[in-house]
Scaffold this active site. Sequence first.
Site, PDB file in Angstrom:
ATOM      1  N   ASN A 107       0.818  -1.221   0.000  1.00 34.13           N
ATOM      2  CA  ASN A 107       0.000   0.000   0.000  1.00 34.13           C
ATOM      3  C   ASN A 107       0.850   1.269   0.000  1.00 34.13           C
ATOM      4  O   ASN A 107       0.592   2.204  -0.762  1.00 34.13           O
ATOM      5  CB  ASN A 107      -0.955  -0.002   1.199  1.00 34.13           C
ATOM      6  N   HIS A 153     -18.771  35.994 -30.884  1.00 29.66           N
ATOM      7  CA  HIS A 153     -19.870  35.206 -31.487  1.00 29.66           C
ATOM      8  C   HIS A 153     -19.466  34.643 -32.852  1.00 29.66           C
ATOM      9  O   HIS A 153     -20.328  34.395 -33.695  1.00 29.66           O
ATOM     10  CB  HIS A 153     -21.148  36.032 -31.642  1.00 29.66           C
ATOM     11  N   SER A 274      -7.409  12.344 -48.608  1.00 31.37           N
ATOM     12  CA  SER A 274      -8.596  11.498 -48.648  1.00 31.37           C
ATOM     13  C   SER A 274      -8.373  10.426 -49.693  1.00 31.37           C
ATOM     14  O   SER A 274      -7.747  10.662 -50.719  1.00 31.37           O
ATOM     15  CB  SER A 274      -9.812  12.354 -49.019  1.00 31.37           C
ATOM     16  N   LYS A 280      -8.277  16.897 -51.262  1.00 30.13           N
ATOM     17  CA  LYS A 280      -8.369  17.131 -49.820  1.00 30.13           C
ATOM     18  C   LYS A 280      -7.029  17.192 -49.102  1.00 30.13           C
ATOM     19  O   LYS A 280      -6.106  16.460 -49.420  1.00 30.13           O
ATOM     20  CB  LYS A 280      -9.188  16.001 -49.181  1.00 30.13           C
ATOM     21  N   GLU A 287      -7.825  17.715 -35.434  1.00 35.21           N
ATOM     22  CA  GLU A 287      -9.091  17.084 -35.020  1.00 35.21           C
ATOM     23  C   GLU A 287      -8.855  16.073 -33.895  1.00 35.21           C
ATOM     24  O   GLU A 287      -9.667  15.946 -32.974  1.00 35.21           O
ATOM     25  CB  GLU A 287      -9.760  16.408 -36.213  1.00 35.21           C
ATOM     26  N   TYR A 314      -6.746   1.959   2.293  1.00 34.74           N
ATOM     27  CA  TYR A 314      -6.638   1.400   0.949  1.00 34.74           C
ATOM     28  C   TYR A 314      -7.808   0.467   0.626  1.00 34.74           C
ATOM     29  O   TYR A 314      -8.218  -0.344   1.435  1.00 34.74           O
ATOM     30  CB  TYR A 314      -5.318   0.624   0.813  1.00 34.74           C
TER      31      TYR A 314
HETATM   32  N1  ARG Z   1      -1.575  -3.510  -7.346  1.00 38.04           N
HETATM   33  C1  ARG Z   1      -2.028  -2.768  -6.212  1.00 38.04           C
HETATM   34  C2  ARG Z   1      -2.431  -1.354  -6.655  1.00 38.04           C
HETATM   35  O1  ARG Z   1      -2.011  -0.951  -7.684  1.00 38.04           O
HETATM   36  C3  ARG Z   1      -0.949  -2.670  -5.186  1.00 38.04           C
HETATM   37  C4  ARG Z   1      -1.456  -2.540  -3.791  1.00 38.04           C
HETATM   38  C5  ARG Z   1      -2.079  -3.795  -3.343  1.00 38.04           C
HETATM   39  N2  ARG Z   1      -2.409  -3.756  -1.953  1.00 38.04           N
HETATM   40  C6  ARG Z   1      -3.245  -4.608  -1.430  1.00 38.04           C
HETATM   41  N3  ARG Z   1      -3.511  -4.489  -0.181  1.00 38.04           N
HETATM   42  N4  ARG Z   1      -3.833  -5.546  -2.131  1.00 38.04           N
HETATM   43  O2  ARG Z   1      -3.169  -0.685  -5.977  1.00 38.04           O
END
Ligand code: ARG
Length: 454
Positions: A107, A153, A274, A280, A287, A314
Amino acid sequence: MWGGRFAEGPAAVMREINASIPFDKRLWRQDIAGSLAHVKMLGDSGIVSAEDAAAISAGLERVATDYEANGVAEDLTLEDIHMQTEAKLADMIGPVAGRLHTARSRNDQVATDFRLWVRDAIDQADAALARFQQALLTRAEEHADSVMPGFTHLQSAQPVTLGHHLMAYHEMIARDRSRFVDARARANLCPLGSAALAGTGFPIDRESTARALGFDGPTRNSLDGVSDRDFAIEYLTAATQTALHLSRLAEEFILWASQPFGFVSLSDQWSTGSSIMPQKRNPDAAELVRGHSGRIMGCLTSLMVTMKGLPLAYSKDMQDDKPPVFEAHDLLGLSIAAMTGMVESATFRTPRMRAAAEAGFSTATDLADWLVREGGIPFREAHHITGSAVKRAEDLGVALDKVPLADLQAIDARIDERVYGVLSVDASVASRVSFGGTAPARVRAAIAAAREGS
Ligand code: ARG
């Protein structure tokens, strides 16, 4: 790597939905850098032995060399870049690799990697935008005197210079760059050491890992450290705003390159043909810049919607943060480069622009202003008199400065021949000397100031 409490492996679709390696392999350089900083700190703090730390560092360098040479394999059983790298490290140096993940979680690892990646992306965007600004400055200088119609405009309003028009985009890009710089400052704190969510009991040194990775310091709250994605959202916000500006210029180039306008001819390098209509020359790149801006906005929306309902800390939803950021980065890089190329190589058809400025009675305001200044007439009345003059010019099928004096005097006797001094488009732009105005002298001063500042 987390199989200890499981009797069965994951279903095939579970593996597939869970895996981020197909896209997060782009983080491999950041992942190695983060791990190198982490293991050095573990060694320095005595959390792992100096010998083990050295073995792990050397192994990580070998993994990097291998990735550089062969790319990162998309092995779904290894889920993500973090597991992929750790598995490779274990293959290379054996069980000591298992000590790398001490006092760390994926994490805080992924949050760190992603911040490092976004920081690079910001620097790349800034450098590309600086080049784009140079292109705008060069062309603006060349066309500081080139008269074109200014529109409101999309109707001819008052004459301006092409240099002034291009410098308007220089201003927008200056704001975009400052948004990137601003986002970078807030992004530049290091979540490493937040661990899974609560911090760690190991005696880690977060200052040293933060410094080693070029951050200004560690993030201050471990829950926020692992669950914050503001830095990615801010990057996407700046990218979206930039894309929006590029899209407006792209739209103008598309319009200007059309036959009824004929203001610009895009170079062969930035046009396509084109397969059926031989005459063209299509402005496809412009675009696509206009089109890509919509997709970049979509990336911002995507990440904001992903984040808005997530409780701390997380959740796996957050793995979906990377595809929109990567996509926006790729699209933005292409868009800036394409607009830079188009601006550098476009041929501005200044006689057409001038003729269009002259055709649209765009100096009507100058006539009204002259009546106020020279005749002491209230602006509302001057506006009315000028309206009649425009009507007369229209009936005669001529520009305002070609209406005979007798016709003008028939409308209002206070008009005399001096009025012709303000009715030409050149006189009109030259008179707009207020700060920020379109007078060529002002435009040159703005260009010089921009050069000074950049
Ligand atoms: N692949 C995960 C992500 O990108 C990494 C973190 C995973 N953590 C967990 N507790 N499963 O977020």
